[in-house]
Design a protein around this motif. Sequence first.
Motif, PDB file in Angstrom:
ATOM      1  N   ARG A 118      55.375 -29.800 -19.924  1.00 18.32           N
ATOM      2  CA  ARG A 118      54.426 -30.882 -19.580  1.00 18.32           C
ATOM      3  C   ARG A 118      52.995 -30.394 -19.718  1.00 18.32           C
ATOM      4  O   ARG A 118      52.164 -31.041 -20.336  1.00 18.32           O
ATOM      5  N   GLN A 119      52.742 -29.230 -19.145  1.00 19.68           N
ATOM      6  CA  GLN A 119      51.403 -28.640 -19.150  1.00 19.68           C
ATOM      7  C   GLN A 119      50.898 -28.455 -20.587  1.00 19.68           C
ATOM      8  O   GLN A 119      49.728 -28.642 -20.874  1.00 19.68           O
ATOM      9  N   ALA A 120      51.796 -28.066 -21.484  1.00 24.69           N
ATOM     10  CA  ALA A 120      51.406 -27.799 -22.869  1.00 24.69           C
ATOM     11  C   ALA A 120      51.389 -29.069 -23.716  1.00 24.69           C
ATOM     12  O   ALA A 120      51.051 -29.023 -24.888  1.00 24.69           O
ATOM     13  N   SER A 121      51.764 -30.214 -23.116  1.00 27.53           N
ATOM     14  CA  SER A 121      51.870 -31.487 -23.839  1.00 27.53           C
ATOM     15  C   SER A 121      52.740 -31.351 -25.078  1.00 27.53           C
ATOM     16  O   SER A 121      52.375 -31.828 -26.150  1.00 27.53           O
ATOM     17  N   ALA A 122      53.855 -30.700 -24.943  1.00 23.85           N
ATOM     18  CA  ALA A 122      54.727 -30.489 -26.100  1.00 23.85           C
ATOM     19  C   ALA A 122      55.796 -31.568 -26.166  1.00 23.85           C
ATOM     20  O   ALA A 122      56.588 -31.726 -25.240  1.00 23.85           O
ATOM     21  N   GLU A 123      55.787 -32.334 -27.265  1.00 16.71           N
ATOM     22  CA  GLU A 123      56.856 -33.312 -27.459  1.00 16.71           C
ATOM     23  C   GLU A 123      58.121 -32.611 -27.938  1.00 16.71           C
ATOM     24  O   GLU A 123      59.225 -33.068 -27.721  1.00 16.71           O
ATOM     25  N   LEU A 124      57.914 -31.512 -28.627  1.00 12.93           N
ATOM     26  CA  LEU A 124      59.034 -30.763 -29.197  1.00 12.93           C
ATOM     27  C   LEU A 124      58.930 -29.297 -28.741  1.00 12.93           C
ATOM     28  O   LEU A 124      58.299 -28.480 -29.403  1.00 12.93           O
ATOM     29  N   PRO A 125      59.494 -28.989 -27.573  1.00 14.93           N
ATOM     30  CA  PRO A 125      59.418 -27.604 -27.091  1.00 14.93           C
ATOM     31  C   PRO A 125      60.407 -26.710 -27.840  1.00 14.93           C
ATOM     32  O   PRO A 125      61.569 -27.077 -28.001  1.00 14.93           O
ATOM     33  N   LEU A 126      59.937 -25.577 -28.318  1.00 12.89           N
ATOM     34  CA  LEU A 126      60.800 -24.630 -29.026  1.00 12.89           C
ATOM     35  C   LEU A 126      60.827 -23.336 -28.222  1.00 12.89           C
ATOM     36  O   LEU A 126      59.801 -22.668 -28.070  1.00 12.89           O
ATOM     37  N   VAL A 127      62.000 -22.989 -27.687  1.00 17.98           N
ATOM     38  CA  VAL A 127      62.105 -21.791 -26.863  1.00 17.98           C
ATOM     39  C   VAL A 127      62.261 -20.574 -27.773  1.00 17.98           C
ATOM     40  O   VAL A 127      63.356 -20.204 -28.169  1.00 17.98           O
TER      41      VAL A 127
END
Length: 334
Positions: free
Chosen positions: A270-279
């Motif tokens: 959320r903090q990074a405003s990532a629609e597509l989080p890549l771990v």
Amino acid sequence: MVKPEQWLRSTPRGLLCEPGGFTIDPLSPVDYAVVTHGHGDHARPGNAHVLATPGTIAIMQTRFGEAAGKALQPLAYGESLRIGDVTLCVAPAGHILGSAQAIIEYGGTRVVVSGDYKRRADPTCPPFEVVPCDLFITEATFGLPIFRHPSDRGEIRKLLSSIEIFPERTHLVGTYALGKTQRVLALLREVGWDKPIWLHGALLPLTELYIRMGCNFGELRSATEAAAAEMKGQVVLAPPSAIRDRWSRRMAEPIRAVASGWMAVRARVRQASAELPLVISDHADWDELTLTIRDVGAAQVWVTHGNEEALMHYATGLGIEAKALSLIGYEDEE
Ligand SMILES: [Zn+2]
Ligand SMILES: [Zn+2]
């Protein structure tokens, strides 16, 4: 055998090896610094004498110019050096280009300072080497059993799937300038992405350094002067802070991704405003940390740099003497 507590001390400036007269990854300038790798929380400008691998020295010169240090002394993996009564050696840590574990021998005791490390393969640097020791000083950035990083190729394929679904949209991926950017470039090529990859200007100097040091990332283009239409359906890498700022607004309906180990944490997504989080992490996860503690066979483990408690508990359960080495000021570029 001289106990490590008697000659290796945690000071406000970092971990001081008294008989060698050097500080490892000093937080403020010292006369003699041993630097494990080039990330900003480990390598800082202004030291008089710096000892590091050739890769780390090149990174420090790229980042700091003249301020990298008055005297820069390279030590290659596997080479050893006598400093007073201490023998110092460096081994690959598998974290980023040039990253090293520091191996310090004194009074019949061998201490390994891991620096940051990971155990899985990374095409941009040699793999972590297990060095048996009496005391292992380990990082614990992801030192909780909840952290189990998925396969990095699987994560990068999520990006390719998204491009298939949204072929008109620009895929903007937030990657830190040192390490993550180059690993994502290499992974994209490994999974078969053969189009040019566009880079924000802030990512260019260190990527060019990686290329000079032997990495091959295929065709790269600068996103700075490019027209929005050119980058439709393409991959653009930028620092995580840039993916929401004005710079990104000229992209064609961007899909914002972020590549980081922290993308396993919902609040960080959320903090990074990532629609597509890549771990995609350059740090060991719980399984890699615990595996390494077993592999090195140390009677003592000092834990630093993150979640110390759980890993100390784990080590104690194996009959290892464990303690937290509180080093302030380390916050990761991950
Ligand atoms: Zn690091
Ligand atoms: Zn670190």
